[in-house]
Design a protein around this motif. Structure first.
Motif, PDB file in Angstrom:
ATOM      1  N   ASP A  35      -1.814  -6.483   3.577  1.00 40.00           N
ATOM      2  CA  ASP A  35      -0.861  -5.403   3.245  1.00 40.00           C
ATOM      3  C   ASP A  35       0.452  -6.157   3.508  1.00 40.00           C
ATOM      4  N   GLU A  45      -5.954   1.374  -5.647  1.00 37.78           N
ATOM      5  CA  GLU A  45      -6.716   2.099  -4.519  1.00 37.78           C
ATOM      6  C   GLU A  45      -7.360   3.478  -4.937  1.00 37.78           C
ATOM      7  N   SER A  91       0.812  -1.212  -0.002  1.00 37.12           N
ATOM      8  CA  SER A  91      -0.041  -0.074   0.288  1.00 37.12           C
ATOM      9  C   SER A  91       0.746   1.129   0.051  1.00 37.12           C
TER      10      SER A  91
END
Length: 152
Positions: free
Chosen positions: A83, A60, A50
């Motif tokens: 993640d 995202e 992320s």
């Protein structure tokens, strides 16, 4: 005095917004699995880097944060962020869970999106798709529809 009230209201709204976002993406796979079993929803596992993976950040930003996707997800999915960040710290428990899930599903690159039915059976796998939330929702709907058809 008015500025203090405005600041407090703004902070309160920001905290409320963060709380709403946190509810829509689970990080505990077991908890998400229980919710999927109870609701009959499919599970979307987003294997992501992320804070360092360009395609993950793009997915995202272009899909997962958009209202069209959020509406679809609220109605049809239990979303789980798996993640593998570089800067953000995860608990030992979450790190271990994420590593085990990556191994179980043979994840070798990011983003990898795994779709499971409410019983944890693999329905499909995908990644970044061009076209924004409308295209992504259509793509996920197709994965789920094919899986449901294979069960008949």
């Amino acid at each position: 005095m008015k500025s203090v009230v405005k600041i407090l209201v703004t902070i309160g709204m920001l905290l409320l917004t963060l709380n709403v976002q946190a509810k829509s993406w689970e990080t505990d796979f077991e908890k998400a699995s229980e919710e999927a079993k109870e609701s009959g929803k499919y599970i979307l596992l987003d294997f992501s880097g992320s804070d360092w993976c360009g395609w993950c950040i793009k997915l995202e930003k272009e899909v997962f944060k958009k209202n069209d996707f959020k509406k679809y997800a609220d109605d049809n999915l239990v979303c789980v962020l798996i993640d593998f960040p570089n800067k953000k710290r995860l608990s030992k428990k979450e790190k271990a869970q994420n590593a085990e899930l990556a191994k179980r599903f043979g994840v070798r690159g990011y983003p990898t999106v795994i779709v499971l039915d409410s019983n944890g059976e693999l329905a499909g796998r995908t990644g970044y798709q061009k076209g924004g939330p409308e295209n992504y929702v259509s793509h996920l709907t197709e994965i789920i529809s094919k899986h449901k058809a294979s069960k008949k």
